[in-house]
Design a protein around this motif. Structure first.
Motif, PDB file in Angstrom:
ATOM      1  N   LEU A 153       1.004  -1.374   0.182  1.00 50.07           N
ATOM      2  CA  LEU A 153      -0.078  -0.107   0.053  1.00 50.07           C
ATOM      3  C   LEU A 153       0.964   1.213  -0.022  1.00 50.07           C
ATOM      4  N   LEU A 213      -5.559   0.701  -2.812  1.00 48.89           N
ATOM      5  CA  LEU A 213      -5.326   0.178  -4.187  1.00 48.89           C
ATOM      6  C   LEU A 213      -5.976   0.572  -5.376  1.00 48.89           C
ATOM      7  N   LEU A 267      -9.736  -8.269  -4.782  1.00 49.31           N
ATOM      8  CA  LEU A 267      -8.520  -7.400  -4.194  1.00 49.31           C
ATOM      9  C   LEU A 267      -8.260  -7.558  -2.775  1.00 49.31           C
ATOM     10  N   VAL A 279      -4.648  -8.994  -1.155  1.00 47.69           N
ATOM     11  CA  VAL A 279      -3.838  -8.093  -0.227  1.00 47.69           C
ATOM     12  C   VAL A 279      -3.559  -9.387   0.865  1.00 47.69           C
TER      13      VAL A 279
END
Length: 142
Positions: free
Chosen positions: A53, A111, A132, A136
């Motif tokens: 991130l 993101l 997503l 992660v």
């Protein structure tokens, strides 16, 4: 070698039934080992999330609790995602990660190019958002 590992590797192991309504208690050494593994996973997740991130992220290990399956499900807040993940180098172990919706929405927003700030969602996450978040979680635990 445990029965679960033998079974996953395809060895000729005998499978034992387990009564989830009356769980076995962990001994003190096993509890310490699991707590150390949880703290290590939190450190790795901090590093992985920070890299992914491009933010300074701190993940902490909250607690190790011995709960029945029902107690565990009752402890999960309504506005949280419950993810079952494979753990360990060989990915044969299982773990549970509970992610509050506000955290998940902040990570997804970051993101997709937005700021890292929590947003209260009035809807369940979409398939893209779930994919997503899965990415992660997987990358942050590597």
């Amino acid at each position: 070698m445990s029965d679960v590992r033998s079974h996953l590797r395809g060895d000729d192991a005998v499978t034992r039934s387990y009564d989830f309504s009356r769980p076995n208690r962990l001994n003190r050494d096993r509890s310490r080992l699991l707590e150390a593994a949880g703290q290590d996973a939190a450190r790795r997740a901090s590093v992985g999330l920070s890299r992914l991130l491009d933010e300074d992220i701190e993940v902490t290990f909250a607690e190790l609790a011995e709960l029945s399956y029902r107690e565990m499900l009752e402890a999960v807040p309504e506005n949280a995602d419950l993810c079952v993940v494979r753990t360990g180098e060989s990915r044969t172990g299982l773990g549970v990660i509970i992610t509050p919706d506000t955290l998940a929405s902040a990570v997804i927003q970051k993101l997709l190019g937005g700021p890292l700030e929590s947003v209260e969602l009035e809807r369940p996450p979409t398939e893209v958002e779930c994919a997503l978040l899965d990415l992660v979680l997987t990358r942050s635990l590597e």
